[in-house]
Write an enzyme that holds these catalytic residues in place. Structure first.
Site, mmCIF file in Angstrom:
data_model
loop_
_atom_site.group_PDB
_atom_site.id
_atom_site.type_symbol
_atom_site.label_atom_id
_atom_site.label_comp_id
_atom_site.label_asym_id
_atom_site.label_seq_id
_atom_site.Cartn_x
_atom_site.Cartn_y
_atom_site.Cartn_z
ATOM 1 N N GLY A 11 91.532 4.625 20.668
ATOM 2 C CA GLY A 11 90.179 5.166 20.586
ATOM 3 C C GLY A 11 89.785 5.661 19.209
ATOM 4 O O GLY A 11 88.973 6.581 19.096
ATOM 5 N N LEU A 92 84.972 -9.532 30.109
ATOM 6 C CA LEU A 92 83.977 -9.228 31.150
ATOM 7 C C LEU A 92 83.360 -10.542 31.631
ATOM 8 O O LEU A 92 83.173 -11.475 30.866
ATOM 9 C CB LEU A 92 82.920 -8.282 30.572
ATOM 10 N N ASN A 106 80.540 -5.361 20.679
ATOM 11 C CA ASN A 106 81.999 -5.408 20.561
ATOM 12 C C ASN A 106 82.382 -5.427 19.087
ATOM 13 O O ASN A 106 81.628 -5.909 18.247
ATOM 14 C CB ASN A 106 82.556 -6.660 21.244
ATOM 15 N N HIS A 108 85.354 -6.793 16.481
ATOM 16 C CA HIS A 108 86.496 -7.713 16.386
ATOM 17 C C HIS A 108 87.088 -7.596 14.986
ATOM 18 O O HIS A 108 86.327 -7.565 14.012
ATOM 19 C CB HIS A 108 86.037 -9.153 16.669
ATOM 20 N N VAL A 143 83.775 -15.973 24.322
ATOM 21 C CA VAL A 143 84.498 -14.844 23.722
ATOM 22 C C VAL A 143 84.386 -14.874 22.187
ATOM 23 O O VAL A 143 84.502 -15.934 21.566
ATOM 24 C CB VAL A 143 85.998 -14.886 24.135
ATOM 25 N N ASP A 144 84.104 -13.712 21.622
ATOM 26 C CA ASP A 144 84.044 -13.540 20.152
ATOM 27 C C ASP A 144 83.033 -14.490 19.512
ATOM 28 O O ASP A 144 83.232 -14.928 18.376
ATOM 29 C CB ASP A 144 85.437 -13.776 19.529
ATOM 30 N N LYS A 170 90.644 -1.399 10.174
ATOM 31 C CA LYS A 170 90.149 -0.341 11.060
ATOM 32 C C LYS A 170 89.271 0.646 10.305
ATOM 33 O O LYS A 170 88.274 1.136 10.840
ATOM 34 C CB LYS A 170 91.314 0.404 11.720
ATOM 35 N N GLU A 171 89.631 0.927 9.042
ATOM 36 C CA GLU A 171 88.774 1.841 8.259
ATOM 37 C C GLU A 171 87.370 1.255 8.132
ATOM 38 O O GLU A 171 86.381 1.967 8.235
ATOM 39 C CB GLU A 171 89.389 2.080 6.872
ATOM 40 N N ALA A 172 87.319 -0.060 7.959
ATOM 41 C CA ALA A 172 86.014 -0.738 7.873
ATOM 42 C C ALA A 172 85.297 -0.690 9.226
ATOM 43 O O ALA A 172 84.096 -0.438 9.307
ATOM 44 C CB ALA A 172 86.210 -2.185 7.428
HETATM 45 C C1 GRF Z 1 90.457 -2.348 16.899
HETATM 46 O O1 GRF Z 1 91.181 -2.804 15.781
HETATM 47 C C2 GRF Z 1 89.550 -3.434 17.394
HETATM 48 O O2 GRF Z 1 89.114 -4.317 16.380
HETATM 49 C C3 GRF Z 1 90.424 -4.179 18.351
HETATM 50 O O3 GRF Z 1 91.206 -3.193 18.990
HETATM 51 C C4 GRF Z 1 91.376 -2.107 18.090
HETATM 52 C C5 GRF Z 1 90.990 -0.860 18.830
HETATM 53 O O4 GRF Z 1 91.450 0.216 18.127
HETATM 54 N N1 GRF Z 1 89.618 -4.892 19.312
HETATM 55 P P1 GRF Z 1 91.015 1.709 18.633
HETATM 56 O O5 GRF Z 1 91.443 1.829 20.080
HETATM 57 O O6 GRF Z 1 89.527 1.827 18.465
HETATM 58 O O7 GRF Z 1 91.785 2.613 17.717
#
Ligand code: GRF
Length: 203
Positions: A11, A92, A106, A108, A143-144, A170-172
Site C-alpha cells: 500500500g 476484474l 490502475n 503499472h 489487461v494493461d 515506485k517513487e515515480a
Molecule cells: C506497484 O509497484 C504497482 O506498480 C504494482 O504493484 C505495486 C504495488 O505496490 N502493480 P504498493 O502496494 O502500492 O506498495
C-alpha cells in the site's frame, strides 16, 4: 469525488494517494479501502488514517463474477465514484470494467504499451532498455491496455536489479498516481466514447 482504493499488499501507492487527498485543493476524498487479502500492510495504513476498510477475500468466492459483484456491492454501499487499483493483483471481469469505464484507474510499473503483465521489471532488465517508468491508465477489458493518463520516466542503471529498479519506479508511481487521480477527480481529464483521453482545456 468519492474514491475507493483497492489493494493487495504494502500500500505505498495508497499512502501516496492518502497524502494527496489531504491537500486542501484536492478534488478527491478516499472513502474506502478494499483488500482482496486479509492482514496486509495497506489495511493498517488505511486504518491509521481512519479510512473504512473491507476485506473481500477472493479465495472465499467460487467465481470471478461472484467476487466482482461483492466488490461492486461494497462500492455502492459507500457511494464510490472513482476506483484506484493500487497494487491490486486481481483481474476484474468485463462487466465490472465496462460499468466503471472512465472511473477505474490502475498503475503499472512500466512505460506501457511496453512490458505488459506481471514481472515488468524483469522484462525491462532482460530487454536492456535504458529508461523505464510507470503508467497510470484507465482500466480497459484488455489487461494493461487502457487509455494512458500519466506516465513518468526513470533511468535504468547498469547495476540495477529488479529490486533497485522497482524502488526507483515506485517513487515515480507515488507522484504519477496522485497526479492522475486529481486530473480525473477534478474532471480535467476524462475518457471519451472513442476510448481516448480528452483534456477539458479551458479556452
Ligand atoms: C506497484 O509497484 C504497482 O506498480 C504494482 O504493484 C505495486 C504495488 O505496490 N502493480 P504498493 O502496494 O502500492 O506498495
Amino acid at each position: 469525488a468519492r474514491v475507493a482504493v483497492l489493494i493487495s499488499g504494502t500500500g505505498t501507492n495508497l499512502q501516496a494517494l492518502m497524502e494527496q487527498v489531504k491537500k486542501p485543493w484536492s478534488s478527491a476524498e478516499i472513502v474506502l479501502v478494499i483488500s482482496n487479502r486479509p492482514g496486509v500492510e495497506g489495511l493498517k495504513k488505511a486504518a491509521l488514517a481512519g479510512i473504512p476498510t473491507r476485506v473481500v477475500d477472493h479465495k472465499q468466492y467460487g467465481s470471478r463474477a461472484e467476487f466482482d459483484s461483492t466488490i461492486e456491492r461494497v462500492l455502492e454501499e459507500f457511494s464510490v465514484e472513482v476506483v484506484c487499483l493500487a497494487g491490486f493483483m486481481r483481474i476484474l471481469s468485463g462487466p465490472f470494467v465496462r460499468k466503471w469505464s472512465g472511473k477505474l484507474l490502475n498503475v503499472h510499473p512500466s512505460l506501457l504499451p511496453s512490458f505488459k503483465g506481471v514481472n515488468a521489471h524483469r522484462q525491462v532488465l532482460q530487454a536492456g532498455v535504458r529508461v523505464s517508468g510507470c503508467t497510470v491508465h484507465f482500466v480497459a477489458e484488455e489487461v494493461d491496455a487502457g487509455a494512458i493518463i500519466v506516465q513518468e520516466v526513470v533511468p535504468v542503471m547498469v547495476s540495477d536489479t529488479e529490486d533497485s529498479l522497482s524502488e526507483r519506479v515506485k517513487e515515480a508511481e507515488h507522484r504519477a498516481f496522485p497526479a492522475a487521480l486529481e486530473l480525473v477527480a477534478s474532471g480535467t481529464v476524462r475518457l471519451g466514447e472513442d476510448n481516448k483521453i480528452h483534456w477539458n482545456t479551458q479556452e
